[in-house]
Structure formats: C-alpha cells, structure tokens
Design an enzyme around this catalytic site. Structure first.
Site, PDB file in Angstrom:
ATOM      1  N   HIS A   1      19.317  30.233 -75.685  1.00 43.81           N
ATOM      2  CA  HIS A   1      18.858  29.075 -74.921  1.00 43.81           C
ATOM      3  C   HIS A   1      17.472  28.668 -75.409  1.00 43.81           C
ATOM      4  O   HIS A   1      16.809  29.421 -76.120  1.00 43.81           O
ATOM      5  CB  HIS A   1      18.807  29.414 -73.431  1.00 43.81           C
ATOM      6  CG  HIS A   1      17.784  30.464 -73.108  1.00 43.81           C
ATOM      7  ND1 HIS A   1      18.015  31.813 -73.296  1.00 43.81           N
ATOM      8  CD2 HIS A   1      16.515  30.362 -72.636  1.00 43.81           C
ATOM      9  CE1 HIS A   1      16.945  32.496 -72.956  1.00 43.81           C
ATOM     10  NE2 HIS A   1      16.004  31.637 -72.554  1.00 43.81           N
TER      11      HIS A   1
ATOM     12  N   HIS B   1      12.274  26.551 -79.388  1.00 41.85           N
ATOM     13  CA  HIS B   1      12.987  27.455 -80.285  1.00 41.85           C
ATOM     14  C   HIS B   1      14.060  28.213 -79.500  1.00 41.85           C
ATOM     15  O   HIS B   1      14.059  28.214 -78.277  1.00 41.85           O
ATOM     16  CB  HIS B   1      12.009  28.462 -80.912  1.00 41.85           C
ATOM     17  CG  HIS B   1      11.438  29.407 -79.918  1.00 41.85           C
ATOM     18  ND1 HIS B   1      10.393  29.064 -79.072  1.00 41.85           N
ATOM     19  CD2 HIS B   1      11.787  30.685 -79.581  1.00 41.85           C
ATOM     20  CE1 HIS B   1      10.120  30.080 -78.288  1.00 41.85           C
ATOM     21  NE2 HIS B   1      10.949  31.066 -78.572  1.00 41.85           N
TER      22      HIS B   1
END
Length: 163
Positions: free
Chosen positions: A30, A111
């Site tokens: 995620h 990220h």
C-alpha cells in the site's frame, strides 16, 4: 490512511521481482498517506469522522515505477497523478492534525515498501520497473494488528464532476 494498488498492479510487480526472502506480502502492499501510530478504538471512530469531511481528490490514476531505498528498506515509486495525490495527502494530514492527531510529520515521499531487507537483485529490478496504470477508486483507513492490515473504513476517490 492508505491507497492499495489494484490487484493486477500488485501481481505485475510481484512477477517482476526476484523470488527472494524478505519481500513483504503483496496483499499488504500500500501507499501510506498518513500514519497515525497507536490510536485507541474510540480514536479510530473520531479519525473516520474527520476524514468524512475531507473532499475526495477526484479521479487519480497511478502506476508503480522505479524504486529506491531508505537504509535497508526497498520500495517501489509512483508515477501518474502524483501531484493530486500529494495535495489530497496534505488535506488529510491537515484535517487530522487539526483534530488533534499526531501524524508523522516527515516529508511525503509516496512509495510502496516491498522489503525491509536489502537485496541487490530486488533493488536492480525496481530501478527500471514500470508497472501498469490503475485508477485509484478508494482511500482506506487501515489498522495494523499483529502484522496484518485491516481496512476499517474506505472513501471513494471521487469523480471528475466532484472536482
């Protein structure tokens, strides 16, 4: 608060990475928008109420691309509609801080963590990686318990008309 990539985007990345120990499980992959740390149960309901008032960003399309490292942590980067995602993240952060939550104050570097253990092969695979695009359909309030992520609540990303 997090964004979970579409399943095909996660599977594409998984197939692109070498099969080594230390990779995090793809179902956990995620992009964290706001990290709250330890929040009591009643605090999660309050956070959800605060997030109800944050306007959705409208349609966003992302793709996993490139990568890097923070110490031993290896991550995949993002491409696509990153600017609207960053603006939405700032709205989320501001709302939560304004409601008294202690949100991680480090600069936002969107990220997806793929490993907490450095591996040169994984780093090289990420360096030139460009995955498929996916439309962000929702943002989720997530709780981590014993290493597992549980979606407590989700909000739609919104439509072009909502912008």
């Amino acid at each position: 608060m997090a964004v979970f990539p579409a399943e095909d985007a996660r599977l594409h990345l998984k197939r692109h990475l070498p099969a080594v120990g230390g990779l995090t499980r793809p179902e956990k992959w995620h992009i964290t928008l706001a990290f709250l740390g330890e929040v009591p149960d009643e605090g999660t309901d309050h956070a959800a109420g605060v997030l109800d008032d944050v306007p959705p960003p409208g349609p966003i399309t992302l793709r996993l691309a490139g990568g890097g490292r923070f110490g031993t942590v290896l991550w995949a980067g993002l491409a696509g509609d990153v600017e609207p995602l960053e603006a939405f993240r700032e709205d989320v952060r501001s709302a939560l801080v304004g409601a008294g939550f202690a949100v991680d104050g480090r600069p936002f570097r969107p990220h997806l963590t793929v490993s907490y253990r450095f591996d040169r092969g994984v780093q090289q695979a990420l360096a030139g990686y460009a995955g498929p695009s996916w439309p962000v359909t929702e943002f989720a309030l997530v709780q981590s318990t014993a290493g597992e992520y549980h979606r407590l609540r989700a909000w739609p990303a919104g439509s072009a008309e909502g912008r």
